[in-house]
Write a protein that holds these residues in place. Sequence first.
Motif, PDB file in Angstrom:
ATOM      1  N   ILE A   1       3.268  45.545 -39.804  1.00 44.62           N
ATOM      2  CA  ILE A   1       4.103  46.698 -40.113  1.00 44.62           C
ATOM      3  C   ILE A   1       4.630  47.257 -38.800  1.00 44.62           C
ATOM      4  O   ILE A   1       3.843  47.546 -37.888  1.00 44.62           O
ATOM      5  N   THR A   2       5.936  47.403 -38.674  1.00 47.37           N
ATOM      6  CA  THR A   2       6.522  47.950 -37.457  1.00 47.37           C
ATOM      7  C   THR A   2       7.173  49.305 -37.758  1.00 47.37           C
ATOM      8  O   THR A   2       7.566  49.581 -38.897  1.00 47.37           O
ATOM      9  N   TRP A   3       7.293  50.118 -36.701  1.00 48.96           N
ATOM     10  CA  TRP A   3       7.974  51.399 -36.866  1.00 48.96           C
ATOM     11  C   TRP A   3       9.436  51.171 -37.239  1.00 48.96           C
ATOM     12  O   TRP A   3       9.968  51.817 -38.139  1.00 48.96           O
ATOM     13  N   ALA A   4      10.083  50.218 -36.553  1.00 48.75           N
ATOM     14  CA  ALA A   4      11.502  49.952 -36.821  1.00 48.75           C
ATOM     15  C   ALA A   4      11.713  49.495 -38.257  1.00 48.75           C
ATOM     16  O   ALA A   4      12.636  49.943 -38.945  1.00 48.75           O
ATOM     17  N   GLY A   5      10.841  48.581 -38.731  1.00 50.46           N
ATOM     18  CA  GLY A   5      10.967  48.093 -40.102  1.00 50.46           C
ATOM     19  C   GLY A   5      10.698  49.174 -41.122  1.00 50.46           C
ATOM     20  O   GLY A   5      11.384  49.276 -42.149  1.00 50.46           O
ATOM     21  N   SER A   6       9.691  50.005 -40.851  1.00 48.33           N
ATOM     22  CA  SER A   6       9.370  51.100 -41.762  1.00 48.33           C
ATOM     23  C   SER A   6      10.507  52.119 -41.800  1.00 48.33           C
ATOM     24  O   SER A   6      10.914  52.584 -42.873  1.00 48.33           O
ATOM     25  N   TYR A   7      11.004  52.462 -40.626  1.00 46.64           N
ATOM     26  CA  TYR A   7      12.034  53.494 -40.525  1.00 46.64           C
ATOM     27  C   TYR A   7      13.291  53.111 -41.299  1.00 46.64           C
ATOM     28  O   TYR A   7      13.834  53.904 -42.072  1.00 46.64           O
ATOM     29  N   ARG A   8      13.735  51.852 -41.144  1.00 45.76           N
ATOM     30  CA  ARG A   8      15.017  51.501 -41.754  1.00 45.76           C
ATOM     31  C   ARG A   8      14.933  51.386 -43.270  1.00 45.76           C
ATOM     32  O   ARG A   8      15.888  51.709 -43.973  1.00 45.76           O
ATOM     33  N   ILE A   9      13.788  50.938 -43.822  1.00 44.00           N
ATOM     34  CA  ILE A   9      13.712  50.837 -45.281  1.00 44.00           C
ATOM     35  C   ILE A   9      13.563  52.221 -45.901  1.00 44.00           C
ATOM     36  O   ILE A   9      14.169  52.523 -46.936  1.00 44.00           O
ATOM     37  N   VAL A  10      12.791  53.097 -45.263  1.00 45.47           N
ATOM     38  CA  VAL A  10      12.655  54.456 -45.800  1.00 45.47           C
ATOM     39  C   VAL A  10      13.987  55.197 -45.683  1.00 45.47           C
ATOM     40  O   VAL A  10      14.403  55.894 -46.611  1.00 45.47           O
ATOM     41  N   LYS A  11      14.683  55.019 -44.564  1.00 49.24           N
ATOM     42  CA  LYS A  11      15.994  55.663 -44.391  1.00 49.24           C
ATOM     43  C   LYS A  11      16.971  55.179 -45.469  1.00 49.24           C
ATOM     44  O   LYS A  11      17.719  55.980 -46.048  1.00 49.24           O
ATOM     45  N   ALA A  12      16.942  53.890 -45.757  1.00 50.21           N
ATOM     46  CA  ALA A  12      17.825  53.339 -46.794  1.00 50.21           C
ATOM     47  C   ALA A  12      17.522  53.955 -48.155  1.00 50.21           C
ATOM     48  O   ALA A  12      18.442  54.231 -48.943  1.00 50.21           O
ATOM     49  N   SER A  13      16.253  54.193 -48.452  1.00 45.54           N
ATOM     50  CA  SER A  13      15.889  54.780 -49.747  1.00 45.54           C
ATOM     51  C   SER A  13      16.397  56.210 -49.862  1.00 45.54           C
ATOM     52  O   SER A  13      16.865  56.633 -50.924  1.00 45.54           O
ATOM     53  N   PHE A  14      16.315  56.978 -48.789  1.00 44.37           N
ATOM     54  CA  PHE A  14      16.819  58.351 -48.807  1.00 44.37           C
ATOM     55  C   PHE A  14      18.348  58.377 -48.903  1.00 44.37           C
ATOM     56  O   PHE A  14      18.915  59.217 -49.605  1.00 44.37           O
ATOM     57  N   GLU A  15      19.001  57.472 -48.207  1.00 46.87           N
ATOM     58  CA  GLU A  15      20.462  57.420 -48.275  1.00 46.87           C
ATOM     59  C   GLU A  15      20.934  57.073 -49.684  1.00 46.87           C
ATOM     60  O   GLU A  15      21.923  57.623 -50.173  1.00 46.87           O
ATOM     61  N   TYR A  16      20.207  56.166 -50.325  1.00 52.30           N
ATOM     62  CA  TYR A  16      20.523  55.822 -51.715  1.00 52.30           C
ATOM     63  C   TYR A  16      20.334  57.039 -52.612  1.00 52.30           C
ATOM     64  O   TYR A  16      21.173  57.340 -53.475  1.00 52.30           O
ATOM     65  N   ALA A  17      19.222  57.742 -52.432  1.00 54.29           N
ATOM     66  CA  ALA A  17      18.940  58.922 -53.246  1.00 54.29           C
ATOM     67  C   ALA A  17      20.042  59.964 -53.098  1.00 54.29           C
ATOM     68  O   ALA A  17      20.505  60.553 -54.085  1.00 54.29           O
ATOM     69  N   LYS A  18      20.477  60.192 -51.878  1.00 55.76           N
ATOM     70  CA  LYS A  18      21.540  61.175 -51.633  1.00 55.76           C
ATOM     71  C   LYS A  18      22.853  60.740 -52.280  1.00 55.76           C
ATOM     72  O   LYS A  18      23.533  61.538 -52.935  1.00 55.76           O
ATOM     73  N   LYS A  19      23.202  59.470 -52.120  1.00 57.01           N
ATOM     74  CA  LYS A  19      24.457  58.947 -52.656  1.00 57.01           C
ATOM     75  C   LYS A  19      24.492  59.003 -54.179  1.00 57.01           C
ATOM     76  O   LYS A  19      25.545  59.266 -54.778  1.00 57.01           O
ATOM     77  N   HIS A  20      23.358  58.774 -54.837  1.00 60.34           N
ATOM     78  CA  HIS A  20      23.318  58.689 -56.290  1.00 60.34           C
ATOM     79  C   HIS A  20      22.777  59.949 -56.960  1.00 60.34           C
ATOM     80  O   HIS A  20      22.520  59.951 -58.172  1.00 60.34           O
ATOM     81  N   GLY A  21      22.590  61.001 -56.196  1.00 62.55           N
ATOM     82  CA  GLY A  21      22.163  62.267 -56.781  1.00 62.55           C
ATOM     83  C   GLY A  21      20.736  62.285 -57.280  1.00 62.55           C
ATOM     84  O   GLY A  21      20.403  63.048 -58.196  1.00 62.55           O
ATOM     85  N   CYS A  22      19.872  61.463 -56.692  1.00 61.37           N
ATOM     86  CA  CYS A  22      18.463  61.449 -57.091  1.00 61.37           C
ATOM     87  C   CYS A  22      17.735  62.632 -56.449  1.00 61.37           C
ATOM     88  O   CYS A  22      18.047  63.045 -55.338  1.00 61.37           O
ATOM     89  N   LYS A  23      16.744  63.145 -57.151  1.00 61.12           N
ATOM     90  CA  LYS A  23      16.072  64.372 -56.699  1.00 61.12           C
ATOM     91  C   LYS A  23      14.855  64.111 -55.823  1.00 61.12           C
ATOM     92  O   LYS A  23      14.450  64.987 -55.047  1.00 61.12           O
ATOM     93  N   LYS A  24      14.264  62.912 -55.938  1.00 60.02           N
ATOM     94  CA  LYS A  24      12.971  62.712 -55.273  1.00 60.02           C
ATOM     95  C   LYS A  24      12.818  61.291 -54.763  1.00 60.02           C
ATOM     96  O   LYS A  24      13.264  60.328 -55.407  1.00 60.02           O
ATOM     97  N   VAL A  25      12.180  61.160 -53.606  1.00 60.19           N
ATOM     98  CA  VAL A  25      11.762  59.860 -53.066  1.00 60.19           C
ATOM     99  C   VAL A  25      10.241  59.873 -52.970  1.00 60.19           C
ATOM    100  O   VAL A  25       9.651  60.802 -52.404  1.00 60.19           O
ATOM    101  N   THR A  26       9.615  58.846 -53.528  1.00 56.45           N
ATOM    102  CA  THR A  26       8.161  58.714 -53.484  1.00 56.45           C
ATOM    103  C   THR A  26       7.789  57.505 -52.629  1.00 56.45           C
ATOM    104  O   THR A  26       8.233  56.386 -52.911  1.00 56.45           O
ATOM    105  N   LEU A  27       7.018  57.730 -51.588  1.00 56.62           N
ATOM    106  CA  LEU A  27       6.578  56.642 -50.707  1.00 56.62           C
ATOM    107  C   LEU A  27       5.177  56.196 -51.121  1.00 56.62           C
ATOM    108  O   LEU A  27       4.285  57.022 -51.329  1.00 56.62           O
ATOM    109  N   VAL A  28       5.006  54.880 -51.257  1.00 54.16           N
ATOM    110  CA  VAL A  28       3.741  54.315 -51.727  1.00 54.16           C
ATOM    111  C   VAL A  28       3.026  53.621 -50.570  1.00 54.16           C
ATOM    112  O   VAL A  28       3.637  52.851 -49.819  1.00 54.16           O
ATOM    113  N   HIS A  29       1.735  53.879 -50.413  1.00 55.63           N
ATOM    114  CA  HIS A  29       0.999  53.391 -49.249  1.00 55.63           C
ATOM    115  C   HIS A  29      -0.488  53.234 -49.596  1.00 55.63           C
ATOM    116  O   HIS A  29      -0.906  53.487 -50.723  1.00 55.63           O
ATOM    117  N   LYS A  30      -1.251  52.825 -48.601  1.00 53.87           N
ATOM    118  CA  LYS A  30      -2.714  52.771 -48.712  1.00 53.87           C
ATOM    119  C   LYS A  30      -3.318  53.262 -47.393  1.00 53.87           C
ATOM    120  O   LYS A  30      -4.224  52.651 -46.819  1.00 53.87           O
TER     121      LYS A  30
END
Length: 335
Positions: free
Chosen positions: A143-172
């Motif tokens: 797991i890298t910071w760069a890889g984590s950052y870009r996928i999470v950023k993409a999920s938030f950008e999608y949420a903003k573009k499509h009017g979604c209210k919440k992003v849930t991050l799944v981890h252990k």
Amino acid sequence: MLTTVTLIKGDGIGPEITESVKRIFAAAEVPIQWEEENAGQTTLAEVGELIPNSLIESIKRNKVALKGPLTTPVGKGFKSVNVQLRQIFDLYQNVRPCVTTEGVQSKFTDVNLVIFRENTEGLYAGLEYFDERLQIADSISRITWAGSYRIVKASFEYAKKHGCKKVTLVHKANILKNAGMLFLKAGEQISKEFPEIEFDNKIVDNMCMQLVLKPQQFDVIVATNLFGDILSDLCAGLVGGLGLVAGANIGDEVAIFEAVHGTAPDIAGQGKANPTALLRSAVMMLHHMGLKDHARRIDRAIDETLKIREQCTGDLGGNASTQQYTDYVIEKLQN
């Protein structure tokens, strides 16, 4: 002007369902032309390669591809074709919407969520070692910071573009103290850039329970590779199965859209295959290409067809063959 798209027919039922897409796109007068290539077991038998160089060059040229299901021979030392394509083109976003469809039987109603799965790292990074003497196998989850950052950023950008209210991050992160915490910290940092979007996080085992209790509480879900792989199939089950959901592998320069189900060799060539998943992936592709009017028109035709049980394929309780189902969708396009 026509845009060229690489078409990978795939193995098993792949050629049948890609033919369905071609017929429906032609009927809808979608302004693209197909450049047909292939990969997987079929090309291994024909040309001795799982991924021919001509396919790689085609995708590099066209930047967009639609892919049917592929088979990687098991037990012969071959690395997954799907994983190789994702790594070759750095397709770090695996995006899978899971939406309830009227007329399709499922355990839940009003499900409308999308999974963002990191697609190049984690336990699928290929860092595996085997000690023959001690019979010990090690698989390293990178797991890298760069890889984590870009996928999470993409999920938030999608949420903003499509009017979604919440992003849930799944981890252990409670057990995977370093790898899990790195992914979680990326989410916490990026969430500050999107104050209008609610951010929460869930440990993966709790997330599985929450999804089967009340999936309607989720909008956008982002996860590492292995967890995202598992959750995306779970979420497909919430809305009727893998035969209904679209999938996309997206990078900064290239995007490959795919049916997420298998090759179903037991029914290949029998006209029983359900092309809906590949069709919906193709609709995602049209949205990605900016052909939104064509995408919406085909999507409506699919939904109208699925409302009538008799017009569905056997896996959805209907009586239609692959070709008949395709005819029904084309008929709805013309209404």
